[in-house]
Design a protein around this motif. Structure first.
Motif, PDB file in Angstrom:
ATOM      1  N   ARG A 102      11.198  10.512  -2.693  1.00  0.00           N
ATOM      2  CA  ARG A 102      12.004   9.688  -1.749  1.00  0.00           C
ATOM      3  C   ARG A 102      11.463   8.092  -1.784  1.00  0.00           C
ATOM      4  O   ARG A 102      12.264   7.190  -1.903  1.00  0.00           O
ATOM      5  CB  ARG A 102      11.599  10.023  -0.184  1.00  0.00           C
ATOM      6  N   VAL A 103       9.857   8.028  -2.075  1.00  0.00           N
ATOM      7  CA  VAL A 103       9.399   6.682  -2.217  1.00  0.00           C
ATOM      8  C   VAL A 103       9.741   6.078  -3.413  1.00  0.00           C
ATOM      9  O   VAL A 103      10.344   5.009  -3.802  1.00  0.00           O
ATOM     10  CB  VAL A 103       7.993   6.697  -2.337  1.00  0.00           C
ATOM     11  N   GLU A 104       9.995   7.005  -4.486  1.00  0.00           N
ATOM     12  CA  GLU A 104      10.341   6.495  -5.910  1.00  0.00           C
ATOM     13  C   GLU A 104      12.005   5.960  -5.890  1.00  0.00           C
ATOM     14  O   GLU A 104      12.241   4.988  -6.445  1.00  0.00           O
ATOM     15  CB  GLU A 104      10.315   7.534  -6.920  1.00  0.00           C
ATOM     16  N   GLU A 105      12.764   6.774  -4.837  1.00  0.00           N
ATOM     17  CA  GLU A 105      13.993   6.365  -4.978  1.00  0.00           C
ATOM     18  C   GLU A 105      14.342   5.032  -4.254  1.00  0.00           C
ATOM     19  O   GLU A 105      15.068   4.391  -4.551  1.00  0.00           O
ATOM     20  CB  GLU A 105      14.970   7.515  -4.118  1.00  0.00           C
ATOM     21  N   LEU A 134       5.550  18.877   0.519  1.00  0.00           N
ATOM     22  CA  LEU A 134       5.792  17.558   1.389  1.00  0.00           C
ATOM     23  C   LEU A 134       5.227  16.386   0.485  1.00  0.00           C
ATOM     24  O   LEU A 134       5.987  15.558   0.124  1.00  0.00           O
ATOM     25  CB  LEU A 134       5.094  17.503   2.656  1.00  0.00           C
ATOM     26  N   MET A 135       4.353  16.674  -0.487  1.00  0.00           N
ATOM     27  CA  MET A 135       3.758  15.651  -1.440  1.00  0.00           C
ATOM     28  C   MET A 135       4.893  15.180  -2.360  1.00  0.00           C
ATOM     29  O   MET A 135       5.391  13.922  -2.639  1.00  0.00           O
ATOM     30  CB  MET A 135       2.630  15.956  -2.203  1.00  0.00           C
ATOM     31  N   HIS A 136       5.797  16.458  -2.955  1.00  0.00           N
ATOM     32  CA  HIS A 136       6.661  16.301  -3.759  1.00  0.00           C
ATOM     33  C   HIS A 136       7.805  15.456  -3.112  1.00  0.00           C
ATOM     34  O   HIS A 136       8.541  14.505  -3.733  1.00  0.00           O
ATOM     35  CB  HIS A 136       7.472  17.424  -4.348  1.00  0.00           C
ATOM     36  N   ILE A 137       8.248  15.751  -1.976  1.00  0.00           N
ATOM     37  CA  ILE A 137       9.316  14.937  -1.439  1.00  0.00           C
ATOM     38  C   ILE A 137       9.037  13.521  -1.233  1.00  0.00           C
ATOM     39  O   ILE A 137       9.737  12.727  -1.301  1.00  0.00           O
ATOM     40  CB  ILE A 137       9.596  15.665   0.095  1.00  0.00           C
ATOM     41  N   SER A 171       1.015  -1.383  -0.007  1.00  0.00           N
ATOM     42  CA  SER A 171      -0.021  -0.029   0.052  1.00  0.00           C
ATOM     43  C   SER A 171       1.007   1.290   0.172  1.00  0.00           C
ATOM     44  O   SER A 171       2.149   1.329   0.320  1.00  0.00           O
ATOM     45  CB  SER A 171      -0.828  -0.060   1.120  1.00  0.00           C
ATOM     46  N   ALA A 172       0.228   2.339  -0.145  1.00  0.00           N
ATOM     47  CA  ALA A 172       0.896   3.650  -0.423  1.00  0.00           C
ATOM     48  C   ALA A 172       1.610   3.905   1.195  1.00  0.00           C
ATOM     49  O   ALA A 172       2.811   4.447   1.269  1.00  0.00           O
ATOM     50  CB  ALA A 172       0.009   4.732  -0.770  1.00  0.00           C
ATOM     51  N   SER A 202       6.076   5.281  -8.613  1.00  0.00           N
ATOM     52  CA  SER A 202       5.559   6.494  -8.390  1.00  0.00           C
ATOM     53  C   SER A 202       4.286   6.710  -7.809  1.00  0.00           C
ATOM     54  O   SER A 202       3.297   6.285  -8.325  1.00  0.00           O
ATOM     55  CB  SER A 202       5.629   6.920  -9.883  1.00  0.00           C
ATOM     56  N   LEU A 203       4.274   7.407  -6.575  1.00  0.00           N
ATOM     57  CA  LEU A 203       2.778   7.349  -6.059  1.00  0.00           C
ATOM     58  C   LEU A 203       2.157   8.666  -6.728  1.00  0.00           C
ATOM     59  O   LEU A 203       2.636   9.433  -7.021  1.00  0.00           O
ATOM     60  CB  LEU A 203       2.892   7.643  -4.492  1.00  0.00           C
TER      61      LEU A 203
END
Ligand SMILES: Cc1cc2nc3c(=O)[nH]c(=O)nc-3n(C[C@H](O)[C@H](O)[C@H](O)COP(=O)(O)OP(=O)(O)OC[C@H]3O[C@@H](n4cnc5c(N)ncnc54)[C@H](O)[C@@H]3O)c2cc1C
Length: 334
Positions: A315-318, A308-311, A266-267, A323-324
């Protein structure tokens, strides 16, 4: 963003700045006053902050805010705004939107108690069909169905918002969603015409009803099953308890911020595993209770939330290569 397809054209600037009783007014006010008299006689709030119209409690002012009182008035409003090329946007309880700090151009149409009738339209030995207008609160419908011993909406306990918002977002929880209980939806197009589509004619997907952004959900017919009231109550209590334990309480938010990616984790899990719980941008914070909630500590701006959304996305993609995509919608971000 819910801007009617044919009303996205920028309206002409009539005057650089207009004031009425010391309030800044939109530059389209004169043309509105001239042209709308034939279309619409309802009330409008001018230059009104949207903070209290969203559960995130951020955002600037709408140039105009209106609360339609029924389908006829809504249709007249849409036809008039289309004629004068003023954009419109629709919201319910604002529990799934981030409104820009710069505010919103055009008219924000708010569905609320003026647009919230509820009526049983069919009843058999086992089933009941109820027609409910878009501004009716979802929790109000859940409570009513519990009282009447009608099962089907228990999953929606604790989901804030209106019936219109729930239909458009195909709101869901615990593996069930609005699509499961909807029979048909009456919607209004950008010309102010109403059409009714049956469930099978609507392309419901995960957190979307699949219609064009310009389409407005006006009312839905729901089918619920007569069942043991004690059992319905118990299910509701269980869902309520689980929600209380799993989600942040008493901090403004828009619910789950990102959609769960298909299959796998999950996200919330992905954000948690990226070590982001507690991460902040200004007054916006990744909840330490549920990593997929961005909460407002009381001082957040919409810009903080977007930062914060962009960070989080980066970070999740890294960390995972995933990609959320946001579940929340954005209003006023041109
Ligand atoms: C604490 C919390 C918990 C939540 N839990 C859940 C959950 O478990 N499951 C879930 O699915 N959601 C959840 N949400 C998100 C949200 O409550 C739902 O998406 C809800 O259905 C949105 O309804 P609303 O009236 O607030 O819509 P809004 O936020 O006002 O609008 C959402 C979108 O729908 C559009 N819209 C609204 N009404 C109409 C209409 N009548 N016609 C056309 N477009 C319209 C808006 O333009 C916007 O794009 C939660 C939110 C919060 C704050």
């Amino acid at each position: 963003m819910n801007v009617g397809e044919n009303c996205t054209r920028k309206y002409q600037t009539i005057m650089p700045s207009i004031e009425k009783n010391g309030e800044k007014m939109p530059d389209w006010l004169p043309v509105f006053n001239d042209e709308m008299a034939d279309f619409w006689s309802g009330e409008m709030l001018w230059n009104t902050t949207l903070t209290s119209y969203t559960t995130f409690r951020v955002g600037g002012a709408a140039e105009a805010l209106v609360f339609p009182r029924g389908v006829k008035e809504l249709s007249q409003l849409i036809q008039g705004l289309r004629k004068i090329n003023v954009p419109w946007h629709v919201i319910g309880r604002g529990s799934n939107i981030v409104v820009s700090d710069k505010g919103v151009k055009g008219v924000v149409i708010v569905f609320g108690h003026n647009f919230s009738s509820r009526q049983i339209v069919e009843e058999s030995a086992d089933l009941v069909q109820i027609k409910v207008e878009a501004g009716h609160s979802l929790s109000g419908l859940v409570n009513w169905s519990v009282e009447k011993g009608l099962s089907g909406l228990e999953f929606a306990v604790g989901i804030p918002g209106t019936i219109g918002g729930a239909i458009v977002m195909n709101a869901g929880a615990w593996g069930e969603e609005i699509r499961d209980v909807i029979v048909s939806v009456t919607m209004m197009d950008e010309k102010g015409n109403s059409i009714t589509r049956k469930r099978d004619e609507i392309d419901f997907t995960y957190r979307s009803w699949g219609e064009a952004d310009s389409m407005i959900a006006v009312e839905g017919v729901f089918e619920l099953e007569k069942s043991d009231p004690a059992r319905i109550k118990r299910r509701c209590q269980d869902f309520h308890e689980s929600r209380k334990n799993m989600q942040p309480q008493n901090k403004p938010s828009g619910g789950s911020f990102f959609k769960n990616p298909p299959g796998g984790k999950s996200a919330g899990q992905l954000i948690d595993e990226s070590g982001l719980k507690g991460l902040r941008a200004g007054g916006a914070e990744v909840s330490s209770v549920h990593a997929n909630f961005i909460v407002n500590d009381g001082s957040a701006t919409a810009a903080d939330i977007i930062k914060l959304m962009h960070i989080i996305q980066q970070r999740v993609e890294e960390a995972s290569g995933i990609s959320l995509q946001p579940e929340v919608r954005f209003l006023g971000w041109e």
